[in-house]
Design a protein around this motif. Structure first.
Motif, PDB file in Angstrom:
ATOM      1  N   GLU A  98       0.827  -1.199   0.000  1.00 47.80           N
ATOM      2  CA  GLU A  98       0.000   0.000   0.000  1.00 47.80           C
ATOM      3  C   GLU A  98       0.871   1.264   0.000  1.00 47.80           C
ATOM      4  O   GLU A  98       0.598   2.227   0.710  1.00 47.80           O
ATOM      5  N   MET A  99       1.913   1.216  -0.812  1.00 46.79           N
ATOM      6  CA  MET A  99       2.805   2.353  -1.025  1.00 46.79           C
ATOM      7  C   MET A  99       2.971   2.562  -2.519  1.00 46.79           C
ATOM      8  O   MET A  99       2.922   1.617  -3.296  1.00 46.79           O
ATOM      9  N   ASP A 100       3.180   3.805  -2.899  1.00 44.83           N
ATOM     10  CA  ASP A 100       3.466   4.138  -4.287  1.00 44.83           C
ATOM     11  C   ASP A 100       4.934   4.549  -4.416  1.00 44.83           C
ATOM     12  O   ASP A 100       5.559   4.970  -3.441  1.00 44.83           O
ATOM     13  N   PRO A 101       5.489   4.435  -5.639  1.00 46.71           N
ATOM     14  CA  PRO A 101       6.839   4.947  -5.857  1.00 46.71           C
ATOM     15  C   PRO A 101       6.869   6.464  -5.586  1.00 46.71           C
ATOM     16  O   PRO A 101       5.855   7.143  -5.780  1.00 46.71           O
ATOM     17  N   PRO A 102       8.027   7.004  -5.130  1.00 43.25           N
ATOM     18  CA  PRO A 102       9.308   6.309  -4.931  1.00 43.25           C
ATOM     19  C   PRO A 102       9.447   5.639  -3.554  1.00 43.25           C
ATOM     20  O   PRO A 102      10.367   4.880  -3.348  1.00 43.25           O
ATOM     21  N   GLU A 103       8.515   5.953  -2.635  1.00 41.78           N
ATOM     22  CA  GLU A 103       8.607   5.384  -1.291  1.00 41.78           C
ATOM     23  C   GLU A 103       8.632   3.859  -1.331  1.00 41.78           C
ATOM     24  O   GLU A 103       9.396   3.199  -0.618  1.00 41.78           O
ATOM     25  N   HIS A 104       7.806   3.299  -2.195  1.00 39.77           N
ATOM     26  CA  HIS A 104       7.641   1.859  -2.287  1.00 39.77           C
ATOM     27  C   HIS A 104       8.954   1.129  -2.567  1.00 39.77           C
ATOM     28  O   HIS A 104       9.230   0.069  -2.009  1.00 39.77           O
ATOM     29  N   ALA A 105       9.805   1.705  -3.424  1.00 42.93           N
ATOM     30  CA  ALA A 105      11.017   1.015  -3.873  1.00 42.93           C
ATOM     31  C   ALA A 105      11.975   0.729  -2.722  1.00 42.93           C
ATOM     32  O   ALA A 105      12.627  -0.321  -2.688  1.00 42.93           O
ATOM     33  N   ARG A 106      12.077   1.641  -1.767  1.00 40.46           N
ATOM     34  CA  ARG A 106      13.028   1.467  -0.657  1.00 40.46           C
ATOM     35  C   ARG A 106      12.652   0.271   0.208  1.00 40.46           C
ATOM     36  O   ARG A 106      13.519  -0.424   0.738  1.00 40.46           O
ATOM     37  N   TYR A 107      11.358   0.043   0.367  1.00 39.44           N
ATOM     38  CA  TYR A 107      10.893  -1.072   1.187  1.00 39.44           C
ATOM     39  C   TYR A 107      10.919  -2.387   0.411  1.00 39.44           C
ATOM     40  O   TYR A 107      11.134  -3.458   0.986  1.00 39.44           O
ATOM     41  N   ARG A 108      10.685  -2.310  -0.872  1.00 34.22           N
ATOM     42  CA  ARG A 108      10.564  -3.513  -1.692  1.00 34.22           C
ATOM     43  C   ARG A 108      11.919  -4.154  -2.003  1.00 34.22           C
ATOM     44  O   ARG A 108      12.011  -5.368  -2.198  1.00 34.22           O
ATOM     45  N   ARG A 109      12.982  -3.351  -2.013  1.00 35.42           N
ATOM     46  CA  ARG A 109      14.286  -3.819  -2.490  1.00 35.42           C
ATOM     47  C   ARG A 109      14.770  -5.102  -1.814  1.00 35.42           C
ATOM     48  O   ARG A 109      15.185  -6.049  -2.496  1.00 35.42           O
TER      49      ARG A 109
END
Length: 406
Positions: A98-109
């Motif tokens: 439930e996050m959108d880029p660019p925030e999402h990328a840091r958690y997904r990595r």
């Protein structure tokens, strides 16, 4: 499917009456017999995009091209809230979904790094050993309840090893996963999340104090650049990953086993070519295409018009993944499984920034299931006088499947 009369529907004033349909994600006519065929009937009978008053009221996109575009366009279609009906205000976010880029990328990595093809390849012998042991256990019996005896055993055993949690804990975790992904109401899903968080909190603290090399340790110590993830976010992140890892692959294997039990011709095709890697790879894509699972909603970010439909900021929309695979504009005769299909088109694992990081592992587990099961039990069917129990919702699934063999 008929248009609902204005007098029976509360609809926002920006939604035309002719675009309103009686669609309930949790109660689709015909889904007890074939979930994906039931969705296909909705697709054929309704406008490409329509609105339903059920489950909080939301739009539904039914065609593959629109769905793929929406999955990639987070600027208009946000992941801020992905479940229907909406969760209560204040519910913790499902990190990173439930996050959108660019925030999402840091958690997904770290999740992507932990499930890269090279790492998944190292897991193959473990996955295969688990599959063989589960099959050999039921083989002499000539029967099994496939979901409990195999479909849940394989992915759950592998996933719990990935996160280094005791296999015995599956008795606690599986019911919570079921309530989370198929709970009909927000209260059931919220309770499952809270109970999973309570289960995880001590384990998260231990992995933050003394990290290991397991996936859970990597998730709960994500470095955001200005410090690591907070304890609360770590629990929320671990909760989402456990729910995903404990349920979705089991559902896919269940749908495939049901199909093969009902279609001996297809089963024989696979048995003959289990050692043909290219053929098996395409067959797996075709089976995945035909048996879509996940349905994640989006939130409209701003007022705008899309293909003749006016969306308003805050509207919710369901661009259900499985509609892509069964869209006759993208796949000829989409309800027919054809292992020779030149290019099966589907979105079973999503598209864009939120494409499923576990797709490589899921495909590997499906392949190992087919190779090991069909080489030992090539001839099986659904137990006479029983019916598989199928479910629709945010994640479709097979709840019970009784099989017999000579």
């Amino acid at each position: 499917m008929q248009t609902i009369a204005d007098t029976t529907v509360h609809r926002p004033d920006h939604i035309p009456a002719e675009l309103v349909r009686d669609f309930d994600l949790y109660d689709i006519p015909g889904s007890a017999d074939d979930v994906q065929a039931a969705f296909a009937a909705i697709q054929q009978a309704c406008p490409d995009i329509f609105w339903t008053p059920h489950n909080g009221g939301h739009w539904v996109a039914t065609r593959g091209d629109d769905i793929i575009a929406m999955q990639r366009d987070f600027g208009h279609f946000s992941h801020k809230h992905i479940v229907l009906p909406p969760m209560p205000e204040g519910t913790p976010r499902q990190i990173p979904l439930e996050m959108d880029p660019p925030e999402h990328a840091r958690y997904r990595r770290p999740l992507m790094q932990a499930l890269m093809p090279a790492i998944v390849a190292e897991l193959e012998s473990t996955v295969r050993d688990v599959a063989i042991a589960a099959i050999e256990k039921v083989l002499p019996q000539g029967e099994c309840e496939f979901i409990e005896d195999f479909a849940k055993v394989l992915p759950i055993h592998v996933f719990l090893e990935l996160v280094n949690l005791p296999l015995a804990d599956k008795a606690v975790l599986l019911p919570l996963a079921e309530d989370s992904v198929r709970g009909r109401d927000a209260e059931t899903r919220l309770r499952a999340h809270m109970e999973m968080g309570a289960y995880l909190i001590d384990k998260v603290r231990a992995r933050r104090d003394n990290p290991g090399n397991d996936l859970l340790s990597k998730l709960v110590n994500v470095d955001l650049g200005d410090g690591r993830i907070s304890e609360k976010e770590a629990v929320d992140y671990a909760t989402l990953v456990l729910f995903g890892g404990l349920d979705t692959v089991a559902g896919m294997i269940g749908f495939i086993a049901r199909f093969l039990a009902l279609n001996p011709g297809h089963r024989r095709q696979l048995v003959k070519r289990l050692d043909d890697d290219a053929y098996l790879k395409n067959a797996i894509e075709e089976l995945i295409r035909r048996h879509g699972l996940a349905n994640t909603a989006r939130v409209i970010v701003e007022d705008f018009d899309y293909n003749g439909v006016h969306f308003r900021a805050g509207d919710r929309i369901l661009p259900a993944n499985l509609f892509v695979g069964i869209d006759d504009r993208l796949n000829d005769a989409p309800l027919v499984v054809d292992f020779e299909r030149a290019k099966p088109v589907h979105a079973a694992f999503g598209n864009g920034a939120h494409a499923c990081p576990g797709a490589v592992l899921a495909r590997r587990e499906v392949r190992i299931f087919l190779q090991e099961w069909l080489s030992r039990i090539p001839d099986f069917q659904i137990r006479p006088e029983t019916r598989p129990i199928l479910a629709t919702g945010m994640v479709n699934g097979v709840l019970r499947l009784e099989l017999v063999w000579p």
